[in-house]
Design a protein around this motif. Structure first.
Motif, PDB file in Angstrom:
ATOM      1  N   UNK A 130       0.975  -1.162  -0.138  1.00 58.95           N
ATOM      2  CA  UNK A 130      -0.239   0.376   0.193  1.00 58.95           C
ATOM      3  C   UNK A 130       0.608   0.970  -0.081  1.00 58.95           C
ATOM      4  N   UNK A 131       1.674   1.139   0.948  1.00 60.01           N
ATOM      5  CA  UNK A 131       2.896   2.530   0.971  1.00 60.01           C
ATOM      6  C   UNK A 131       3.236   2.881  -0.121  1.00 60.01           C
ATOM      7  N   UNK A 132       3.530   2.436  -1.579  1.00 64.41           N
ATOM      8  CA  UNK A 132       4.340   1.739  -2.492  1.00 64.41           C
ATOM      9  C   UNK A 132       3.556   1.987  -4.005  1.00 64.41           C
ATOM     10  N   UNK A 133       2.102   1.796  -3.483  1.00 63.74           N
ATOM     11  CA  UNK A 133       1.121   1.444  -4.564  1.00 63.74           C
ATOM     12  C   UNK A 133       1.125   2.437  -5.604  1.00 63.74           C
ATOM     13  N   UNK A 134       1.966   3.771  -5.629  1.00 64.54           N
ATOM     14  CA  UNK A 134       2.201   4.802  -6.604  1.00 64.54           C
ATOM     15  C   UNK A 134       3.343   4.156  -7.545  1.00 64.54           C
ATOM     16  N   UNK A 135       4.081   3.416  -7.272  1.00 68.91           N
ATOM     17  CA  UNK A 135       4.718   3.082  -7.384  1.00 68.91           C
ATOM     18  C   UNK A 135       4.542   2.225  -8.744  1.00 68.91           C
ATOM     19  N   UNK A 171     -17.826  -7.711 -11.959  1.00 69.29           N
ATOM     20  CA  UNK A 171     -17.249  -6.336 -12.516  1.00 69.29           C
ATOM     21  C   UNK A 171     -15.982  -5.523 -11.928  1.00 69.29           C
ATOM     22  N   UNK A 172     -14.570  -5.625 -12.194  1.00 65.12           N
ATOM     23  CA  UNK A 172     -13.378  -5.342 -11.965  1.00 65.12           C
ATOM     24  C   UNK A 172     -12.824  -4.546 -12.385  1.00 65.12           C
ATOM     25  N   UNK A 173     -12.228  -3.620 -11.522  1.00 66.68           N
ATOM     26  CA  UNK A 173     -11.565  -2.182 -12.220  1.00 66.68           C
ATOM     27  C   UNK A 173      -9.699  -2.230 -12.146  1.00 66.68           C
ATOM     28  N   UNK A 174      -9.343  -1.648 -12.943  1.00 63.51           N
ATOM     29  CA  UNK A 174      -8.194  -1.611 -13.204  1.00 63.51           C
ATOM     30  C   UNK A 174      -7.763  -0.464 -13.491  1.00 63.51           C
ATOM     31  N   UNK A 175      -7.313  -0.289 -12.493  1.00 61.40           N
ATOM     32  CA  UNK A 175      -7.098   1.326 -12.007  1.00 61.40           C
ATOM     33  C   UNK A 175      -5.779   2.372 -13.163  1.00 61.40           C
ATOM     34  N   UNK A 176      -5.096   1.699 -13.711  1.00 64.49           N
ATOM     35  CA  UNK A 176      -4.146   2.625 -14.395  1.00 64.49           C
ATOM     36  C   UNK A 176      -4.539   2.530 -15.935  1.00 64.49           C
ATOM     37  N   UNK A 222       7.081   8.939 -16.392  1.00 59.06           N
ATOM     38  CA  UNK A 222       6.423   8.249 -15.509  1.00 59.06           C
ATOM     39  C   UNK A 222       7.592   7.550 -14.472  1.00 59.06           C
ATOM     40  N   UNK A 223       8.777   7.414 -14.461  1.00 62.06           N
ATOM     41  CA  UNK A 223       9.666   6.715 -14.058  1.00 62.06           C
ATOM     42  C   UNK A 223      10.420   7.754 -13.199  1.00 62.06           C
ATOM     43  N   UNK A 224      10.299   9.141 -13.977  1.00 60.05           N
ATOM     44  CA  UNK A 224      11.059  10.017 -13.521  1.00 60.05           C
ATOM     45  C   UNK A 224       9.566  10.803 -11.842  1.00 60.05           C
ATOM     46  N   UNK A 225       8.686  10.175 -12.001  1.00 56.12           N
ATOM     47  CA  UNK A 225       7.643  10.959 -11.073  1.00 56.12           C
ATOM     48  C   UNK A 225       7.847   9.716 -10.162  1.00 56.12           C
ATOM     49  N   UNK A 226       7.714   8.432 -10.384  1.00 54.07           N
ATOM     50  CA  UNK A 226       7.962   7.384  -9.909  1.00 54.07           C
ATOM     51  C   UNK A 226       9.281   7.715  -8.556  1.00 54.07           C
ATOM     52  N   UNK A 227       9.980   8.040  -8.773  1.00 58.61           N
ATOM     53  CA  UNK A 227      11.272   8.321  -8.190  1.00 58.61           C
ATOM     54  C   UNK A 227      11.066   9.632  -6.999  1.00 58.61           C
ATOM     55  N   UNK A 228      10.272  10.347  -7.811  1.00 59.62           N
ATOM     56  CA  UNK A 228      10.282  11.924  -6.886  1.00 59.62           C
ATOM     57  C   UNK A 228       9.057  11.358  -5.291  1.00 59.62           C
ATOM     58  N   UNK A 257      10.811   9.099  -2.336  1.00 59.17           N
ATOM     59  CA  UNK A 257      10.822  10.697  -1.675  1.00 59.17           C
ATOM     60  C   UNK A 257      10.383  11.419  -1.147  1.00 59.17           C
ATOM     61  N   UNK A 258       9.319  11.693  -1.123  1.00 58.31           N
ATOM     62  CA  UNK A 258       8.194  12.964  -1.305  1.00 58.31           C
ATOM     63  C   UNK A 258       6.769  11.678  -1.598  1.00 58.31           C
ATOM     64  N   UNK A 259       6.425  11.484  -0.553  1.00 57.96           N
ATOM     65  CA  UNK A 259       5.132  10.706  -0.693  1.00 57.96           C
ATOM     66  C   UNK A 259       3.561  11.907  -0.683  1.00 57.96           C
ATOM     67  N   UNK A 260       4.009  12.905   0.093  1.00 56.22           N
ATOM     68  CA  UNK A 260       2.861  13.764  -0.306  1.00 56.22           C
ATOM     69  C   UNK A 260       2.719  14.883  -1.444  1.00 56.22           C
TER      70      UNK A 260
END
Length: 248
Positions: free
Chosen positions: A58-63, A107-112, A173-179, A182-185
């Motif tokens: 959950x904490x790394x779901x954005x990745x 019915x199921x969702x695929x967020x991405x 996407x890769x650059x934003x994932x790195x940001x 280290x900055x979850x906010x």
């Protein structure tokens, strides 16, 4: 009497009315869940649920969302045999799941992928997957049936020019994932809300607000819409008789 519940950290849980917690399952096909997401129980007792990712928690779901890889799964759990079965592999952040009124598909969702799909659980089409709705105006989270012919799909964020660029260019996407690692906010979600569709996936209404972010659930009860979010510490209530939806 007990109810079924799921949690991202521990797998699929059964929580009794007196608070006793039992882990029903925390893996399928030998692969442990990392982000157990939504669950729904069919009339025959089968539990259908999603593992959004078997790689990220959950904490790394954005990745996971930004990574663009299919680590999600749709899974069923048989309460008699106590066995888990993967129904659909290779999903892009598998999220909300809901059973049809006739109990013949979920019915199921695929967020991405900004879409929802059907998985047939009964009949001649059992095991088949087909599209339910594509190109949603935002990234879907949970989905709920209101008992009155409509599914309510929570949209965590709108799909704007920013997201369009990220989908087209993996390096962004890769650059934003790195940001975000280290900055979850770091905020990239806005104009969140709820999208309403008929049983066949035809859009009928869209509720949204530029000030809302990461709405995860929209449930209609009576004349009110109740929304939850993974970042708010409260539930949002909207009187639908006083605040009509945006026309579709």
């Amino acid at each position: 009497m007990s109810m079924f519940f799921q949690t991202c950290l521990h797998g699929l849980l059964n929580i009794s009315v007196d608070g006793a917690v039992e882990v029903l399952t925390n893996e399928a096909e030998g692969v442990e869940f990392k982000l157990t997401d939504a669950a729904v129980t069919a009339e025959d007792g089968t539990i259908y649920f999603t593992d959004a990712s078997y790689k990220y928690n959950l904490h790394d779901h954005a990745q996971d969302v930004l990574g663009g890889k299919p680590y999600g799964r749709l899974i069923s759990f048989d309460p008699i045999t106590r066995k888990s079965k993967v129904l659909v592999h290779d999903l892009y952040f598998a999220n909300g799941v809901e059973i049809s009124p006739n109990q013949d598909y979920v019915v199921f969702c695929e967020t991405s992928m900004r879409r929802c799909r059907k998985y047939y659980t009964q009949g001649k089409d059992k095991g088949r997957v087909e599209s339910f709705i594509e190109n949603l105006p935002g990234l879907p989270d949970n989905i709920h049936y209101d008992g009155q012919g409509h599914y309510w799909i929570a949209l965590a964020t709108e799909f704007d020019r920013f997201w369009d660029l990220m989908y087209k260019y993996p390096d962004i996407r890769k650059c934003l994932a790195i940001i975000m690692k280290y900055n979850r906010d770091y905020a990239i979600a806005k104009n969140s809300g709820v999208f309403v569709v008929e049983l066949e996936g035809k859009p009928t209404a869209h509720y949204q607000d530029p000030g809302l972010t990461l709405i995860s659930t929209g449930v209609k009860i009576g004349n009110h819409l109740y929304c939850g979010s993974i970042v708010y510490t409260y539930i949002i209530s909207l009187d639908l008789t006083k605040h009509p939806a945006i026309p579709i």
